[in-house]
Scaffold this active site. Structure first.
Site: not given
Ligand code: NCD
Ligand code: ZN
Length: 336
Positions: A240, A12
């Site tokens: 992420d 991710h």
């Molecule tokens: C992510 C982003 O900035 O694209 N932000 C986050 O806080 N994780 C989007 C996401 O995965 O929710």
């Molecule tokens: Zn994300």
């Protein structure tokens, strides 16, 4: 003793586009063998051409690094079987965002009516395209993910052949759901293994720890840590890592996202060691489980880490990383 990790995968990852892509893509491509690339650009990745163009931009940005960008589409309930068949070979998964729930998700889904989703989700089941979901409702921020669990369960029940990945889980309720349905899987980030809401807002506000979903309670972190450390076969690492320029984080209306890509492997190694966890569990969490879940054959890459301090830079070309300015216990020594 050096630690050796084989073909690490980040399931991710946000790489953005334009100038930001050029700054951050080489950092992941250097130490990871591959990553699942999120489609929430402006505008989102929605066509075969979008996927191909974005993949080419990523390959250009990473230069000579050996790295596979596993591409995704931004979920639309209007995707037809013909369209999905035509794009099958270009993608590894489709990412579903509830509308407006996080950064660049305005074009996401506004309802989870099974019949409205049936055509697309049955075609995805037949074509073996996993569905990755950002599972949060529009409710109270601490309850959003737990409130979404019944939606995961409804989808898992109605589409038993669809692989559903609960993305970046942060709660004990999501962990518990994993074992109730054969077709539910999850990614876990590094930061949610380390922080709780207290770290974000319990003292001075820490904008670089602010993300969606927000970090939760100590007992939630414990539940995540347990399945990560035991390398539960249905969980895998997904950072992420979500870079935003420093000015977009250190301001009123701070953007959501934690930037962990350049420190993830070093910090995970330290975390697993601190918890006296066998290295083979880290290997499963960082690569083998994802290979099994997604049926991937990653590029061979060996990352050798040594126990010597690595002082994390204050920023990477204007993007502040997690643990900036502090010394980590492990450093990346060699990459083969
Ligand atoms: C992510 C982003 O900035 O694209 N932000 C986050 O806080 N994780 C989007 C996401 O995965 O929710
Ligand atoms: Zn994300």
């Amino acid at each position: 003793m050096p630690t050796s990790l084989h073909s690490p995968l980040d399931m991710h990852l946000h790489l953005r586009d334009g100038d930001m892509l050029k700054r951050v893509a080489p950092l992941s491509a250097h130490s990871f063998s591959g990553a699942l690339i999120m489609p929430n650009l402006v505008p989102p990745i929605e066509t075969k051409e979008d996927v191909q163009n974005y993949k080419n931009q990523i390959l250009e940005a990473i230069g000579d690094e050996d790295f596979i960008p596993y591409m995704t589409l931004f979920f639309k309930p209007t995707y037809s079987r013909e369209f999905l068949e035509s794009v099958r070979d270009e993608i590894t998964a489709i990412k579903l965002y509830p509308a407006g729930i996080t950064t660049n998700s305005e074009g996401g889904l506004s309802g989870f009516d099974v019949e409205e989703l049936r055509t697309t989700l049955e075609a995805m089941s037949d074509l073996d395209i996993p569905l990755c979901i950002h599972g949060e409702t529009g409710g109270f921020v601490m309850d959003r993910e737990a409130e979404f669990v019944p939606i995961y369960e409804k989808l898992a029940t109605h589409f038993p052949r669809l692989k559903i990945i609960m993305e970046h889980i942060t709660t004990k309720e999501s962990v518990a759901a994993l074992d109730r349905f054969d077709n539910l899987y999850a990614t876990i980030t590094l930061h949610h293994l380390l922080i709780t809401l207290d770290d974000v807002a319990g003292g001075m506000l820490q904008p670089h720890l602010f993300c969606k979903p927000i970090a939760k309670r100590p007992e939630d972190r414990e539940a995540l840590l347990k399945v990560a450390l035991e390398a539960h076969p249905k969980v895998m690492f997904g950072s992420d890592s979500a870079p935003h320029p420093k000015e977009a984080k250190e301001c009123p209306g701070c953007a959501a996202g934690v930037f962990t890509a350049p420190i993830a492997l070093q910090t995970l190694t330290e975390l697993f060691e601190k918890n006296a966890t066998p290295l083979k569990n880290l290997q499963k969490f960082i690569s083998e489980n994802a290979q099994d879940i997604y049926r991937l054959k990653p590029l061979q890459k060996e990352v050798i880490l040594t126990k010597e301090p690595f002082v994390v830079p204050d920023n990477y070309e204007g993007v502040v990383p997690f643990s900036s300015g502090t010394a980590l216990a492990y450093n990346i020594h060699t990459i083969i």
